[in-house]
Every structure is written in C-alpha cells, then in structure tokens.
Design a protein around this motif. Sequence first.
Motif, PDB file in Angstrom:
ATOM      1  N   GLY A  96       1.094  -0.730  -0.334  1.00  0.00           N
ATOM      2  CA  GLY A  96       0.063  -0.005  -0.400  1.00  0.00           C
ATOM      3  C   GLY A  96       0.760   1.074   0.279  1.00  0.00           C
ATOM      4  O   GLY A  96       0.744   2.167  -0.296  1.00  0.00           O
ATOM      5  N   LYS A  97       1.704   1.444   0.200  1.00  0.00           N
ATOM      6  CA  LYS A  97       2.547   2.986   0.756  1.00  0.00           C
ATOM      7  C   LYS A  97       2.651   3.302  -0.191  1.00  0.00           C
ATOM      8  O   LYS A  97       3.071   4.478  -0.520  1.00  0.00           O
ATOM      9  CB  LYS A  97       3.658   2.036   1.528  1.00  0.00           C
ATOM     10  CG  LYS A  97       4.733   3.105   2.155  1.00  0.00           C
ATOM     11  CD  LYS A  97       5.916   2.655   2.847  1.00  0.00           C
ATOM     12  CE  LYS A  97       7.153   3.803   3.061  1.00  0.00           C
ATOM     13  NZ  LYS A  97       8.187   3.010   3.900  1.00  0.00           N
ATOM     14  N   VAL A  99       1.856   1.681  -3.072  1.00  0.00           N
ATOM     15  CA  VAL A  99       1.155   1.917  -4.106  1.00  0.00           C
ATOM     16  C   VAL A  99       0.658   3.374  -4.399  1.00  0.00           C
ATOM     17  O   VAL A  99       0.677   4.033  -5.083  1.00  0.00           O
ATOM     18  CB  VAL A  99       0.239   0.775  -4.645  1.00  0.00           C
ATOM     19  CG1 VAL A  99      -0.946   1.861  -5.650  1.00  0.00           C
ATOM     20  CG2 VAL A  99       0.561  -0.509  -4.659  1.00  0.00           C
ATOM     21  N   GLU A 100       0.510   4.090  -3.046  1.00  0.00           N
ATOM     22  CA  GLU A 100       0.290   5.718  -3.160  1.00  0.00           C
ATOM     23  C   GLU A 100       1.279   6.417  -3.430  1.00  0.00           C
ATOM     24  O   GLU A 100       1.210   7.182  -3.551  1.00  0.00           O
ATOM     25  CB  GLU A 100      -0.137   4.893  -1.736  1.00  0.00           C
ATOM     26  CG  GLU A 100      -0.100   7.354  -1.292  1.00  0.00           C
ATOM     27  CD  GLU A 100      -0.792   7.546   0.185  1.00  0.00           C
ATOM     28  OE1 GLU A 100      -2.168   7.396   0.347  1.00  0.00           O
ATOM     29  OE2 GLU A 100      -0.333   7.274   1.160  1.00  0.00           O
ATOM     30  N   LEU A 106       0.980  -0.033 -10.578  1.00  0.00           N
ATOM     31  CA  LEU A 106       0.007  -1.312 -10.450  1.00  0.00           C
ATOM     32  C   LEU A 106      -0.510  -1.948 -12.141  1.00  0.00           C
ATOM     33  O   LEU A 106      -0.657  -3.142 -11.965  1.00  0.00           O
ATOM     34  CB  LEU A 106      -1.509  -1.615  -9.410  1.00  0.00           C
ATOM     35  CG  LEU A 106      -1.442  -1.541  -7.900  1.00  0.00           C
ATOM     36  CD1 LEU A 106      -2.283  -1.804  -7.140  1.00  0.00           C
ATOM     37  CD2 LEU A 106       0.062  -2.521  -7.244  1.00  0.00           C
ATOM     38  N   LYS A 131      -1.456  -5.863 -11.141  1.00  0.00           N
ATOM     39  CA  LYS A 131      -3.038  -5.911 -10.578  1.00  0.00           C
ATOM     40  C   LYS A 131      -3.174  -7.478 -10.698  1.00  0.00           C
ATOM     41  O   LYS A 131      -3.441  -8.697 -10.002  1.00  0.00           O
ATOM     42  CB  LYS A 131      -3.573  -5.155 -11.169  1.00  0.00           C
ATOM     43  CG  LYS A 131      -5.212  -4.833  -9.967  1.00  0.00           C
ATOM     44  CD  LYS A 131      -5.497  -4.243 -10.963  1.00  0.00           C
ATOM     45  CE  LYS A 131      -5.632  -2.507 -11.225  1.00  0.00           C
ATOM     46  NZ  LYS A 131      -5.800  -1.542 -12.025  1.00  0.00           N
ATOM     47  N   ILE A 252      -1.318   2.369   7.128  1.00  0.00           N
ATOM     48  CA  ILE A 252      -1.587   2.038   5.682  1.00  0.00           C
ATOM     49  C   ILE A 252      -2.041   2.841   5.586  1.00  0.00           C
ATOM     50  O   ILE A 252      -3.240   2.807   5.868  1.00  0.00           O
ATOM     51  CB  ILE A 252      -1.217   0.623   5.523  1.00  0.00           C
ATOM     52  CG1 ILE A 252      -0.566  -0.505   6.471  1.00  0.00           C
ATOM     53  CG2 ILE A 252      -1.644  -0.419   4.076  1.00  0.00           C
ATOM     54  CD1 ILE A 252      -0.007  -0.844   6.365  1.00  0.00           C
ATOM     55  N   ASP A 255      -7.161   3.624   1.849  1.00  0.00           N
ATOM     56  CA  ASP A 255      -7.659   3.257   0.139  1.00  0.00           C
ATOM     57  C   ASP A 255      -6.983   2.060   0.492  1.00  0.00           C
ATOM     58  O   ASP A 255      -7.796   1.384  -0.906  1.00  0.00           O
ATOM     59  CB  ASP A 255      -7.042   3.904  -0.829  1.00  0.00           C
ATOM     60  CG  ASP A 255      -8.691   5.377  -0.627  1.00  0.00           C
ATOM     61  OD1 ASP A 255      -9.134   5.522   0.116  1.00  0.00           O
ATOM     62  OD2 ASP A 255      -7.904   6.796  -0.937  1.00  0.00           O
ATOM     63  N   TRP A 256      -5.529   1.737   0.489  1.00  0.00           N
ATOM     64  CA  TRP A 256      -5.472   0.352   0.647  1.00  0.00           C
ATOM     65  C   TRP A 256      -5.818  -0.410   1.021  1.00  0.00           C
ATOM     66  O   TRP A 256      -5.971  -2.245   0.136  1.00  0.00           O
ATOM     67  CB  TRP A 256      -4.159   0.535   0.296  1.00  0.00           C
ATOM     68  CG  TRP A 256      -3.026  -0.736   0.091  1.00  0.00           C
ATOM     69  CD1 TRP A 256      -2.813  -1.453   1.004  1.00  0.00           C
ATOM     70  CD2 TRP A 256      -2.800  -1.447  -1.100  1.00  0.00           C
ATOM     71  NE1 TRP A 256      -1.848  -2.980   0.054  1.00  0.00           N
ATOM     72  CE2 TRP A 256      -2.387  -3.034  -1.160  1.00  0.00           C
ATOM     73  CE3 TRP A 256      -3.430  -0.803  -2.694  1.00  0.00           C
ATOM     74  CZ2 TRP A 256      -2.410  -3.465  -2.997  1.00  0.00           C
ATOM     75  CZ3 TRP A 256      -2.979  -1.853  -3.490  1.00  0.00           C
ATOM     76  CH2 TRP A 256      -2.818  -2.650  -3.839  1.00  0.00           C
ATOM     77  N   ALA A 259      -8.970  -1.287  -1.662  1.00  0.00           N
ATOM     78  CA  ALA A 259      -8.280  -1.876  -2.385  1.00  0.00           C
ATOM     79  C   ALA A 259      -8.067  -3.641  -2.057  1.00  0.00           C
ATOM     80  O   ALA A 259      -8.905  -4.178  -3.102  1.00  0.00           O
ATOM     81  CB  ALA A 259      -7.396  -1.591  -3.041  1.00  0.00           C
ATOM     82  N   MET A 260      -7.516  -3.772  -1.052  1.00  0.00           N
ATOM     83  CA  MET A 260      -7.085  -5.210  -0.328  1.00  0.00           C
ATOM     84  C   MET A 260      -8.329  -6.544  -0.639  1.00  0.00           C
ATOM     85  O   MET A 260      -8.237  -7.276  -0.671  1.00  0.00           O
ATOM     86  CB  MET A 260      -6.065  -5.438   0.694  1.00  0.00           C
ATOM     87  CG  MET A 260      -4.747  -4.547   0.293  1.00  0.00           C
ATOM     88  SD  MET A 260      -3.893  -5.706   1.753  1.00  0.00           S
ATOM     89  CE  MET A 260      -4.449  -4.041   3.106  1.00  0.00           C
ATOM     90  N   TYR A 288      -7.122  -8.987  -3.181  1.00  0.00           N
ATOM     91  CA  TYR A 288      -5.778  -9.081  -3.704  1.00  0.00           C
ATOM     92  C   TYR A 288      -5.168  -9.592  -2.331  1.00  0.00           C
ATOM     93  O   TYR A 288      -4.671  -9.030  -1.344  1.00  0.00           O
ATOM     94  CB  TYR A 288      -5.805  -7.245  -3.316  1.00  0.00           C
ATOM     95  CG  TYR A 288      -5.495  -6.239  -3.957  1.00  0.00           C
ATOM     96  CD1 TYR A 288      -5.393  -7.263  -6.032  1.00  0.00           C
ATOM     97  CD2 TYR A 288      -5.201  -4.655  -4.380  1.00  0.00           C
ATOM     98  CE1 TYR A 288      -5.763  -6.154  -6.754  1.00  0.00           C
ATOM     99  CE2 TYR A 288      -5.571  -4.618  -5.711  1.00  0.00           C
ATOM    100  CZ  TYR A 288      -6.026  -4.917  -6.895  1.00  0.00           C
ATOM    101  OH  TYR A 288      -6.115  -4.117  -7.723  1.00  0.00           O
TER     102      TYR A 288
END
Length: 359
Positions: A96-97, A99-100, A106, A131, A252, A255-256, A259-260, A288
């Motif tokens: 997550g970190k 991706v942000e 992804l 992804k 974390i 949003d992640w 998403a997961m 995910y």
Amino acid sequence: MKKFLVLLISISSFLYSCSSKAQIYPDKDWTTNQNPSDTGWNDPERSTFNRYIIDSTNITGLVIVHKGEIVLEYGDIEENSYIASCRKSVLAILFGKYVENGQINLDKTLEDLKIEDHSPLLNIEKTATIKDVISARSGVFLPGSNGGDFRRLAPERGSVKPGSYWLYSNWDFNLAGHIFEQETNQDIYEDIEQQLVNPLQMQDWDKSLQLKNGNLDVSKFPAYHMWFSTRDMARIGLLMLRNGKWKREQIIPEDWIEAMTTQRTTYKEAQQNAPILKEDGLDLGYGYMWWLIENTSDYKLKNAYSAQGALGQNITVYPEIDVVLAFKTKSDYRRRNSIQTQMEVIKKAVEIYSPEKTN
C-alpha cells in the motif's frame, strides 16, 4: 447562544468519548477485557467454545479481540511459528505505501518489469499486470518454487487472457514478493519491521526466524515464508479492522485497505475454477491476497475477510462487530487443521457473541 454553545460542547465531548472508547489499541501488551460478559461474551458460551477448540481442533494458540481488547485466549499465544499462506496477506499490506507514493505501479506488465523464469513467458503472459498477479489472475500457469496451490487445475498455458481467470497459484504469489523487492529496493522482512513490527509494537517478532526458500530449479522466485505469534497476528488483524490506522497514525493507506478487501474474484468463479472450495463450509471470494467471506446470511460475517494458511493458520476480521480472530497450529507439533475446521472456527468464534444478552 451561550446555552447552545455549552450544549454543542457537551455533545461533542460525548461523541469524542464514545469514539475514543471504541478505538482501543494495545501498547506493549494487550489489554484483556476483565468482564467480557458485559459486552456480549457470556461465560457459558465462551466455555463451550473453549471446549470445542480443545476437543475438536488441533489449534495451538487462539485469541478473539473485541473493540481492541482480548475477550478470549487459548493455548500459547506468544510462540512464533510458521504461518503458511497468511504470508501472502501480510505482503499485500506492505504494497500500500508504495502504491500510494508511486514506486509500485499496479498497471505495469510483466514485460515492463522484465520478468522471466526458467520457462520463457508467452507473449500473452507478458501482458499480465502487477494488479493481475496480486489478485491471482495473471493467467501464467507456471509451477511455483513451492507447492500448496491449485496449479494442477490450471488450463493450458496461453489459453486465457491475463486478468480474466482466477487460479490460486504460488507462482503468482512468489512473483509478487519478487516484484515488491524489485520495485521498492526493500527486503520484505526489513519492510515488515518498518511498516508493521515497530509501529504496532509487536511483542514476539524475531527476524532471525524469517526465511525464503523453495526449489529454485523449478522457479527463480522463492517463497517468502514468515513466522509470527498468535497475538502479533491479531495486531495485524486489528490494523486491518481499523482501516490501516494505529492509534493516531495512518500506518497503511486507508484506500489500500479497501482495495485489498474489494472483490476481484467472486466465490462462484473461485468454486468453478477450484471445485474443492465448495466443500469449505463458507463461500470465499478473493481480493488482493485476502479471502473474502461472501454469500452469508449471518450479519456478524458480513464483509468479513481472512488471511488463511495451511495446517490451521488464520486471521479473520469481522468489521460489522469490531472483532478480530487469530489462531494458529504449530506444525512442529505435527498438528494440523483442515480448511473445513478453520471455517467452522471462524463461524463458531462469533456465534458465541450475543450483544443482546449483555449483563
């Protein structure tokens, strides 16, 4: 006007106190609820569940956390042991970190990443994205360096478009670990310490136990095995339950977390591609690298999700009732639990919760 302001302040203070009370976190040690019956965990039901764990499972450590406090524990919750495929869900959190901040894109393809294994990738396989990999939908059906997946059920290589077909494959999961380290220049275990162990004040983490292995003659990508204690697994579950926040810090990205735990594969597709999943006792979709509990009429299980590992390793989060369940079965004791037993434990753990029966 003055009375209105006093009233407003009083209401705000009340709401803040309610919110604060609901957001309890452990410090160096967990807080144990000394009167769980007051919050719906009555003694007879907890005793019945405890007897079930002893008589009908091989679980070696278990905790139930409600509103940030332990309401039930069983066995040795301090010892570190192998958590099997729960490792995949832990890795997913770490993404997550990055991706942000853009270090992990992804939408990058395996061709962009210059991924190759002993068997060259087909052109169609090279179009799989990160992804696709972390949702077990890469469409690449190569063997992983370790077993314990559904590759035996895979269709012919090159027969499906990446992203269109789910298969629980250790090739995907091990590649996810390789991609993580390649794109971030971080060692997985060191990043676990930075992102999880230190801010969550894990009590039992031992980096010296962590070990990558696998048959590298079969695949270039090793499995990133992990060893955790039950009570530290519960901290991971609580972090997920709190949407990535720990005390005052967003560990974390929120949003992640979403998403997961967003459905990437329905339980129907998962069961169609791996019919053995129909026998599990719960209908499980996939996000995910987290399993999603679907098609349930039990409000306590609504929107629940799990990290699951062979032999009996599990972290389950029940957002609707503010509960985390963590349990494990230490393989060194030559003990194991079937996936069906794991599903029974997930259900029974919250059957004993009766908020309408509080003292």
